[in-house]
Design a protein around this motif. Structure first.
Motif, PDB file in Angstrom:
ATOM      1  N   LYS A 122       0.881  -1.257  -0.029  1.00  0.00           N
ATOM      2  CA  LYS A 122      -0.100   0.004   0.203  1.00  0.00           C
ATOM      3  C   LYS A 122       0.904   1.154   0.009  1.00  0.00           C
ATOM      4  CE  LYS A 122      -3.698  -2.458   0.169  1.00  0.00           C
ATOM      5  NZ  LYS A 122      -4.632  -2.369  -0.962  1.00  0.00           N
ATOM      6  N   LYS A 123       2.255   1.130   0.637  1.00  0.00           N
ATOM      7  CA  LYS A 123       2.927   2.326   0.626  1.00  0.00           C
ATOM      8  C   LYS A 123       4.502   1.867   0.502  1.00  0.00           C
ATOM      9  CE  LYS A 123       2.875   2.173   5.490  1.00  0.00           C
ATOM     10  NZ  LYS A 123       2.562   3.040   6.719  1.00  0.00           N
ATOM     11  N   LEU A 260       1.753  -0.707  -7.073  1.00  0.00           N
ATOM     12  CA  LEU A 260       2.226   0.758  -6.445  1.00  0.00           C
ATOM     13  C   LEU A 260       3.126   1.316  -7.435  1.00  0.00           C
ATOM     14  CD1 LEU A 260       1.925   2.721  -4.374  1.00  0.00           C
ATOM     15  CD2 LEU A 260       3.383   1.560  -2.979  1.00  0.00           C
ATOM     16  N   LYS A 317       0.983   2.062 -10.612  1.00  0.00           N
ATOM     17  CA  LYS A 317       0.370   3.513 -10.450  1.00  0.00           C
ATOM     18  C   LYS A 317       1.590   4.570 -10.785  1.00  0.00           C
ATOM     19  CE  LYS A 317      -2.901   5.238  -8.830  1.00  0.00           C
ATOM     20  NZ  LYS A 317      -3.919   5.812  -9.510  1.00  0.00           N
ATOM     21  N   ASN A 433       2.355   6.424  -2.133  1.00  0.00           N
ATOM     22  CA  ASN A 433       0.971   5.435  -1.901  1.00  0.00           C
ATOM     23  C   ASN A 433       0.252   5.791  -3.097  1.00  0.00           C
ATOM     24  OD1 ASN A 433      -0.860   7.610  -1.398  1.00  0.00           O
ATOM     25  ND2 ASN A 433       0.295   7.780   0.478  1.00  0.00           N
ATOM     26  N   SER A 434      -0.975   5.104  -3.281  1.00  0.00           N
ATOM     27  CA  SER A 434      -1.648   5.299  -4.549  1.00  0.00           C
ATOM     28  C   SER A 434      -2.382   6.355  -4.601  1.00  0.00           C
ATOM     29  CB  SER A 434      -3.028   4.137  -4.508  1.00  0.00           C
ATOM     30  OG  SER A 434      -3.664   4.090  -3.299  1.00  0.00           O
TER      31      SER A 434
END
Length: 465
Positions: A122-123, A260, A317, A433-434
């Motif tokens: 997530k990060k 990510l 991303k 992060n996203s």
């Protein structure tokens, strides 16, 4: 009786002290690098001039006490490798911390700490560094990077300097020009305690710039006149850094970290031809015209196509490019200024920007070293932002004092610039992060090895674009 006891104690202490001092085989420390979700490179070196070929044991554990050994084995090394050790540990678990150590002649190295990449995080936190000149000062940034606890440290080039100029601390490493002198440079730089500790605790990923070989060299032409020097410099780079060798002196590579981000590492030296003109030029319009030549390449044909294909096919991303010289344009009254940067290869730069634009490749962030100053800005094509670029200042390399006067006129010189800070040494910390990327420009004093507070110069929040 008291006198005899004292003499015996003195003898034992003296003997123990001498034995310890004479058996410090791992003076260069340990390090890890190029982690994937399942693998990581472990590195060290044995200091034993009495033996040519030798065998070293290694151990990997999930706990610092090594109560349960997960991986162990033996590595052979010899004088041809300067007794350096590199092993690619595989079959590891993703997003997992491991401890490792080496053993030779009944002595253990320091315990190193490393971590594999996550499958789909997530990060992610990355520190970006560049341009660490031993004579320029202490590598204090690493003290604070360790406190930041990033997942990775990415070195953007100039991890050593081929010269040994005295500026703020004495540099006795000599001038790098062949294999032995380049090896000596790395060993000398490893004596900086801040750098040594960071390598023990956090995995690194490296690219090179020019000073690993020679100032402002262009590989295609340099190799024709100083082929051995370039070959020796590259050999020492791979011997002394935990970099996974994927081809003959090949450092451009990429790593996927789930949805990510994708990491791309460029080689902006080995495959480049001579630029339009040398270095800095003032109001040189003929040089500016030459920079648009069709056959002048920065990346080389194969690397350029590799970068295009990977950017186009990326599903992540963020597309993160680790880059050695600045992409943003420096232009004074219509004339380019710095031809050692991407500006010296303007045709190829525009080709890359057009490719990103035409293929609607989103969220490309470029992190760059080389210039010893903090710069932030964007690269545009047809009035659309296609790249955000962040230039990291140096770890310790100084900058001429007159450059500080450029700050007020930066918007007139650097196209689409947001910030320019010339007076500081330090590093970049980036949190991905996203929803956004936060980028921090940190200034850190380098003139003493004492504790000084760092200073946050600027925080950028980048939303997907």
């Amino acid at each position: 009786m008291i006198k005899k006891t004292f003499l015996l104690l003195f003898f034992l202490l003296s003997f123990g002290k001498n034995a310890t001092a004479g058996s410090n085989y791992f003076v260069d420390g340990v390090s890890s690098g190029d982690p994937t979700q399942k693998t990581v490179i472990l590195w060290s070196r044995v200091q034993d001039d009495k033996i040519d070929a030798l065998e070293v044991e290694y151990e990997v554990s999930k706990d610092i006490t090594f109560d349960k050994i997960l991986k162990n084995g033996k590595i052979n090394t010899n004088n041809n490798k300067d007794h350096t050790l590199k092993i690619d540990i595989d079959n590891l678990r993703q997003d997992t911390t491991y401890y490792y150590r080496f053993k030779y002649n009944n002595q253990y190295s320091e315990t190193g700490k490393t971590k594999t990449l996550p499958e789909d995080p997530k990060k992610l936190r990355i520190a970006f560094v560049s341009c660490q000149n031993f004579g320029g000062g202490y590598f204090t940034s690493y003290k604070y990077i360790i406190e930041d606890n990033p997942d990775l440290i990415i070195m953007l080039g100039d991890s050593i300097y081929e010269h040994a100029k005295y500026q703020y601390r004495k540099d006795e490493s000599g001038y790098g020009k062949d294999l032995e002198s380049y090896r000596k440079k790395y060993k000398y730089y490893f004596t900086d305690n801040f750098y040594k500790e960071a390598k023990e605790k956090i995995p690194f990923m490296y690219i090179w710039d020019d000073h690993e070989i020679e100032n402002d060299y262009s590989g295609v032409d340099f190799s024709k006149i100083k082929e051995k020097q370039m070959k020796d410099g590259y050999q020492a780079f791979f011997e002394y850094n935990p970099v996974r060798k994927i081809g003959e002196n090949k450092i451009y590579r990429n790593y996927n970290i789930g949805n990510l981000l994708d990491l791309y590492f460029l080689d902006g030296r080995q495959y480049r031809k001579e630029p339009a003109c040398d270095g800095l030029q003032i109001l040189n319009y003929p040089c500016t015209i030459k920079s648009y030549k069709e056959d002048n390449t920065y990346l080389g044909k194969e690397q350029k196509q590799w970068l295009k294909d990977n950017l186009k096919n990326s599903k992540a991303k963020w597309k993160i490019i680790s880059n050695n010289t600045m992409m943003m344009e420096t232009n004074f009254f219509g004339a380019l200024l710095n031809f050692d940067e991407w500006d010296g290869y303007m045709k190829e730069k525009q080709e890359m920007l057009e490719y990103i634009y035409d293929n609607n490749i989103k969220n490309t962030l470029v992190f760059t070293g080389d210039l010893h100053m903090f710069i932030q800005g964007k690269l545009m094509f047809k009035n659309k932002k296609v790249i955000e670029e962040f230039v990291a200042t140096s770890i310790s390399s100084p900058i001429p004092s007159f450059v500080n006067y450029l700050t007020p006129i930066a918007p007139l010189v650097v196209k689409d610039i947001t910030l320019l800070e010339t007076a500081y040494r330090g590093y970049i910390l980036a949190d991905f992060n996203s929803r956004k990327t936060n980028v921090y420009f940190y200034s850190v004093p380098v003139l003493s090895n004492k504790d000084f507070e760092r200073k946050l110069l600027k925080k950028f929040e980048i939303k997907p674009f």
